[in-house]
Design an enzyme around this catalytic site. Structure first.
Site, PDB file in Angstrom:
ATOM      1  N   ALA A   1       3.798  -2.185  -4.416  1.00 26.82           N
ATOM      2  CA  ALA A   1       4.498  -1.913  -3.167  1.00 26.82           C
ATOM      3  C   ALA A   1       3.705  -2.540  -2.040  1.00 26.82           C
ATOM      4  O   ALA A   1       2.558  -2.923  -2.213  1.00 26.82           O
ATOM      5  CB  ALA A   1       4.661  -0.418  -2.962  1.00 26.82           C
ATOM      6  N   LYS A   2       4.374  -2.618  -0.894  1.00 28.53           N
ATOM      7  CA  LYS A   2       3.716  -3.285   0.229  1.00 28.53           C
ATOM      8  C   LYS A   2       2.755  -2.337   0.930  1.00 28.53           C
ATOM      9  O   LYS A   2       2.917  -2.007   2.084  1.00 28.53           O
ATOM     10  CB  LYS A   2       4.779  -3.787   1.206  1.00 28.53           C
ATOM     11  N   ARG A   3       1.787  -1.838   0.226  1.00 29.96           N
ATOM     12  CA  ARG A   3       0.805  -0.965   0.855  1.00 29.96           C
ATOM     13  C   ARG A   3      -0.473  -1.761   1.046  1.00 29.96           C
ATOM     14  O   ARG A   3      -0.743  -2.725   0.332  1.00 29.96           O
ATOM     15  CB  ARG A   3       0.536   0.260  -0.010  1.00 29.96           C
TER      16      ARG A   3
ATOM     17  N   HIS B   1       5.970 -10.055  -4.954  1.00 30.16           N
ATOM     18  CA  HIS B   1       6.793 -10.943  -4.125  1.00 30.16           C
ATOM     19  C   HIS B   1       6.684 -12.387  -4.599  1.00 30.16           C
ATOM     20  O   HIS B   1       7.665 -13.116  -4.642  1.00 30.16           O
ATOM     21  CB  HIS B   1       6.329 -10.897  -2.663  1.00 30.16           C
TER      22      HIS B   1
END
Ligand SMILES: [Zn+2]
Length: 319
Positions: free
Chosen positions: A248-250, A23
């Site tokens: 990823a947004k993990r 991001h």
């Protein structure tokens, strides 16, 4: 090539998880691209995905963006605070006959398909409810359950021109079918909200990850149906890890909050993102200082690999 009208770029995080280095790189590039053209940057919180938006995530995202040294030129727009505006756009689509009510659940859409499709998060909608109900109210009465609204996707391909990604043709009717613009809980859906709020904020340039390219074709159709201009699209390859997998947004991915907590100098993160984007900058640089070094032509065409060595170097860069 410079455009005559002033550039308005945007940062549009979805507060559904912690922001990570991927991001950071995309948001920095969006900021740099607008600033390098002498333009403005606006911030929008895309918080409509209610079940996935967790409390505190908006504040966390604001802290991360400020920590990176990103600046925005007006108060942040929080999408969930602008529901009447989004619902008015849905009503306009209904008035123009561009939508129809749909009472199908996700499971029913999946069952209606003869074979599951690989690689698609959302199954293609086969058009079950097209011409089935005269109105949303009638659909809910007859079906005895809540109805959403789907956009009638015109047949045929559209070509999406991108200032970075190669031109590509998309057939939305064939690939995803009629998509939801108002969910069964009567809240506006993602694609609709993006298109309406980009126009509302006067956004002229949308720079984001190329995982969103397929969404672009849906947004193109919605813009046309609502009489809204298409922005200048810039889709950049994502940041990937050692194994070439996208960040990823993990929870287990490396977050900006974690870097901050460990005392990393944000100027080192900015310098990493800048160099990964073809910019010549010192080892530590602020987002604003780096703006002048941005040139879209110099951004590498392949995904940015953020390997263990890179991470170790970043973690060693204490403020
Ligand atoms: Zn349906």
């Amino acid at each position: 090539m410079r455009r005559a009208s002033p550039v308005v770029g945007r940062l549009a995080p979805s507060p559904t998880g912690l922001l990570h280095l991927g991001h950071a790189r995309t948001f920095l590039c969006a900021f740099w691209s607008a600033r390098a053209a002498g333009g403005r940057v606006l911030l929008r919180m895309e918080d409509l995905d209610a079940p996935r938006v967790r409390p505190g995530m908006i504040d966390a995202a604001l802290r991360d963006l400020a920590w990176l040294g990103l600046e925005w030129d007006a108060a942040p727009l929080v999408q969930s605070h602008g529901l009447p505006r989004l619902q008015a756009a849905v009503a306009e689509l209904v008035r123009r006959g561009a939508t129809y009510p749909c009472v199908c659940s996700r499971a029913e859409v999946r069952r209606a398909l003869s074979a599951p499709q690989a690689g698609e998060v959302e199954p293609r909608y086969p058009g079950t409810c097209r011409e089935r109900f005269p109105s949303l109210e009638a659909a809910e009465r007859r079906a005895g359950r809540a109805a959403g609204l789907r956009f009638r996707v015109p047949d045929g391909e559209v070509e999406i021109r991108d200032a970075f990604a190669p031109p590509a043709r998309y057939d939305v009717a064939r690939d995803s079918g009629d998509f939801v613009v108002s969910k069964r809980d009567h809240t506006p859906a993602y694609q609709l909200a993006v298109v309406v709020d980009d126009a509302f904020q006067g956004v002229t340039e949308v720079l984001r990850g190329d995982d969103l390219l397929p969404s672009t074709a849906r947004q193109w159709h919605l813009q046309r149906a609502l009489g809204l201009p298409h922005p200048r699209w810039i889709h950049l390859p994502l940041v990937v890890d050692d194994a070439g997998r996208r960040f990823a947004k993990r929870a287990d991915d490396l977050s900006l909050a974690e870097l901050r907590a460990r005392g990393v100098d944000p100027r080192a993160v900015v310098a990493w993102a800048a160099r990964a984007s073809g910019m010549v900058v010192p080892e530590r640089v602020t987002a604003a200082q780096a703006s002048a070094a941005f040139a879209l032509e110099s951004v590498p065409r392949e995904p940015v690999r953020c390997d263990g060595q890179t991470l170790a170097r970043l973690f060693a860069a204490r403020g």
